[in-house]
Design a protein around this motif. Structure first.
Motif, PDB file in Angstrom:
ATOM      1  N   MET A   1       3.377  -2.784 -12.760  1.00 22.22           N
ATOM      2  CA  MET A   1       4.100  -2.166 -13.676  1.00 22.22           C
ATOM      3  C   MET A   1       4.766  -1.368 -14.370  1.00 22.22           C
ATOM      4  N   ARG A   2       3.546  -0.910 -15.070  1.00 16.06           N
ATOM      5  CA  ARG A   2       3.449   0.576 -15.021  1.00 16.06           C
ATOM      6  C   ARG A   2       4.319   1.835 -15.189  1.00 16.06           C
ATOM      7  N   PRO A   3       3.653   2.444 -14.016  1.00 17.29           N
ATOM      8  CA  PRO A   3       4.126   2.865 -13.090  1.00 17.29           C
ATOM      9  C   PRO A   3       5.332   2.846 -12.468  1.00 17.29           C
ATOM     10  N   LEU A   4       5.824   1.749 -12.389  1.00 17.90           N
ATOM     11  CA  LEU A   4       6.509   1.156 -11.171  1.00 17.90           C
ATOM     12  C   LEU A   4       8.383   1.176 -12.565  1.00 17.90           C
ATOM     13  N   MET A   5       7.697   0.709 -13.584  1.00 14.90           N
ATOM     14  CA  MET A   5       8.389   1.418 -14.292  1.00 14.90           C
ATOM     15  C   MET A   5       8.972   2.676 -15.221  1.00 14.90           C
ATOM     16  N   GLY A   6       8.104   3.066 -14.808  1.00  8.57           N
ATOM     17  CA  GLY A   6       8.250   4.838 -15.046  1.00  8.57           C
ATOM     18  C   GLY A   6       9.007   5.645 -13.889  1.00  8.57           C
ATOM     19  N   PHE A   7       8.577   5.260 -12.505  1.00  8.00           N
ATOM     20  CA  PHE A   7       9.533   5.886 -11.856  1.00  8.00           C
ATOM     21  C   PHE A   7      11.219   5.256 -11.700  1.00  8.00           C
ATOM     22  N   ARG A   8      11.360   3.948 -12.053  1.00  6.54           N
ATOM     23  CA  ARG A   8      13.073   3.205 -12.052  1.00  6.54           C
ATOM     24  C   ARG A   8      12.895   4.444 -13.653  1.00  6.54           C
ATOM     25  N   GLN A   9      12.913   4.546 -14.461  1.00  5.37           N
ATOM     26  CA  GLN A   9      12.914   5.439 -14.995  1.00  5.37           C
ATOM     27  C   GLN A   9      13.339   6.866 -15.190  1.00  5.37           C
ATOM     28  N   MET A  10      13.429   6.752 -14.051  1.00  2.47           N
ATOM     29  CA  MET A  10      13.273   8.580 -13.707  1.00  2.47           C
ATOM     30  C   MET A  10      14.299   8.430 -12.379  1.00  2.47           C
ATOM     31  N   GLY A  11      14.868   7.112 -12.341  1.00  2.00           N
ATOM     32  CA  GLY A  11      15.900   6.729 -10.948  1.00  2.00           C
ATOM     33  C   GLY A  11      14.837   6.951  -9.542  1.00  2.00           C
ATOM     34  N   ILE A  12      13.732   6.747  -9.610  1.00  2.00           N
ATOM     35  CA  ILE A  12      12.960   6.616  -8.426  1.00  2.00           C
ATOM     36  C   ILE A  12      13.131   5.086  -7.860  1.00  2.00           C
ATOM     37  N   GLU A  13      13.566   5.367  -6.602  1.00  2.00           N
ATOM     38  CA  GLU A  13      13.653   3.591  -6.165  1.00  2.00           C
ATOM     39  C   GLU A  13      12.435   3.185  -5.328  1.00  2.00           C
ATOM     40  N   VAL A  14      11.958   1.684  -5.659  1.00  2.00           N
ATOM     41  CA  VAL A  14      10.665   1.735  -5.457  1.00  2.00           C
ATOM     42  C   VAL A  14      10.722   0.870  -4.532  1.00  2.00           C
ATOM     43  N   TYR A  15      10.483   1.210  -2.599  1.00  2.00           N
ATOM     44  CA  TYR A  15      10.284  -0.121  -2.231  1.00  2.00           C
ATOM     45  C   TYR A  15       8.851   0.134  -1.493  1.00  2.00           C
ATOM     46  N   HIS A  16       8.901  -1.884  -0.978  1.00  2.00           N
ATOM     47  CA  HIS A  16       7.356  -2.251  -0.346  1.00  2.00           C
ATOM     48  C   HIS A  16       7.349  -2.339   0.722  1.00  2.00           C
ATOM     49  N   ASP A  17       6.101  -1.951   1.503  1.00  2.00           N
ATOM     50  CA  ASP A  17       5.653  -2.123   2.877  1.00  2.00           C
ATOM     51  C   ASP A  17       4.194  -2.300   2.866  1.00  2.00           C
ATOM     52  N   ALA A  18       4.202  -3.096   3.175  1.00  2.00           N
ATOM     53  CA  ALA A  18       2.594  -3.615   3.419  1.00  2.00           C
ATOM     54  C   ALA A  18       1.856  -4.001   4.291  1.00  2.00           C
ATOM     55  N   VAL A  19       3.173  -3.705   5.755  1.00  2.00           N
ATOM     56  CA  VAL A  19       2.615  -3.982   6.749  1.00  2.00           C
ATOM     57  C   VAL A  19       1.819  -2.615   7.815  1.00  2.00           C
ATOM     58  N   CYS A  20       2.775  -1.588   8.028  1.00  2.00           N
ATOM     59  CA  CYS A  20       2.722  -0.776   8.400  1.00  2.00           C
ATOM     60  C   CYS A  20       1.180   0.707   8.226  1.00  2.00           C
ATOM     61  N   PRO A  21       0.453   0.795   8.952  1.00  2.00           N
ATOM     62  CA  PRO A  21      -0.163   1.822   8.222  1.00  2.00           C
ATOM     63  C   PRO A  21      -0.248   3.418   8.655  1.00  2.00           C
ATOM     64  N   GLU A  22       0.842   3.563   9.733  1.00  2.00           N
ATOM     65  CA  GLU A  22       1.256   5.155  10.191  1.00  2.00           C
ATOM     66  C   GLU A  22       2.437   5.193   9.517  1.00  2.00           C
ATOM     67  N   ILE A  23       3.028   6.357   8.793  1.00  2.00           N
ATOM     68  CA  ILE A  23       4.010   6.699   8.000  1.00  2.00           C
ATOM     69  C   ILE A  23       4.873   6.606   9.028  1.00  2.00           C
ATOM     70  N   ARG A  24       4.483   7.682  10.468  1.00  2.00           N
ATOM     71  CA  ARG A  24       6.256   7.456  11.358  1.00  2.00           C
ATOM     72  C   ARG A  24       7.188   5.957  11.512  1.00  2.00           C
ATOM     73  N   SER A  25       6.054   4.758  11.513  1.00  2.00           N
ATOM     74  CA  SER A  25       7.055   3.574  11.594  1.00  2.00           C
ATOM     75  C   SER A  25       7.537   3.709  10.501  1.00  2.00           C
ATOM     76  N   VAL A  26       6.832   3.395   8.942  1.00  2.00           N
ATOM     77  CA  VAL A  26       7.172   2.774   7.623  1.00  2.00           C
ATOM     78  C   VAL A  26       8.379   4.192   7.445  1.00  2.00           C
ATOM     79  N   VAL A  27       9.049   5.000   7.717  1.00  2.00           N
ATOM     80  CA  VAL A  27       9.962   6.091   7.205  1.00  2.00           C
ATOM     81  C   VAL A  27      11.146   5.182   8.451  1.00  2.00           C
ATOM     82  N   GLU A  28      10.526   5.335   9.913  1.00  2.00           N
ATOM     83  CA  GLU A  28      11.326   4.224  10.427  1.00  2.00           C
ATOM     84  C   GLU A  28      11.896   3.641   9.870  1.00  2.00           C
ATOM     85  N   ASP A  29      11.343   2.478   9.543  1.00  2.00           N
ATOM     86  CA  ASP A  29      11.837   0.964   8.803  1.00  2.00           C
ATOM     87  C   ASP A  29      12.552   0.973   7.886  1.00  2.00           C
ATOM     88  N   PHE A  30      12.239   2.430   7.233  1.00  2.00           N
ATOM     89  CA  PHE A  30      12.869   3.077   6.020  1.00  2.00           C
ATOM     90  C   PHE A  30      14.707   3.204   6.076  1.00  2.00           C
TER      91      PHE A  30
END
Length: 124
Positions: A76-105
């Protein structure tokens, strides 16, 4: 423009694998995304958690101009920190490959993380 960061194992990169916990990754792979495609890939080494604990990556990514982050888990602490900085945090616990995550994003498949999805008890 979106600058997306993904916690990565080893050297990171588009063909690399994701790190499970964002605070302990070796590097962040950062993607500049425009018009639904990747325009630039940069590797951002993570810093040691000495001063500032889990807030260290927050300022590191903010200084690098990152405005979106995909994590498998986060406290929760870093999540709140990112939000304060204007960084959107997305969740993906499925894809281990970076390429797949970027494509899903890029396809709009990833959801912003909710307060009910944060990890409890990560006091490192």
């Amino acid at each position: 423009m979106v600058r997306l960061a993904i916690p990565s194992e080893g050297q990171g990169g588009l063909d690399g694998m994701r790190a499970g916990h964002f605070g302990h990754c070796e590097v962040f792979t950062c993607f500049d995304l425009e018009d639904g495609r990747i325009t630039k890939v940069t590797i951002l080494p993570n810093k040691e958690h000495v001063q500032g604990g889990c807030m260290v990556p927050v300022s590191l990514l903010a200084e690098a101009g990152v405005n979106a982050l995909v994590v498998g888990g986060i406290g929760m602490r870093p999540l709140m920190g990112f939000r304060q900085m204007g960084i959107e945090v997305y969740h993906d616990a499925v894809c281990p490959e970076i390429r797949s995550v970027v494509e899903d994003f890029l396809a709009g498949k990833l959801c912003r993380i909710g307060d009910d999805q944060v990890c409890g008890g990560h006091h490192h």
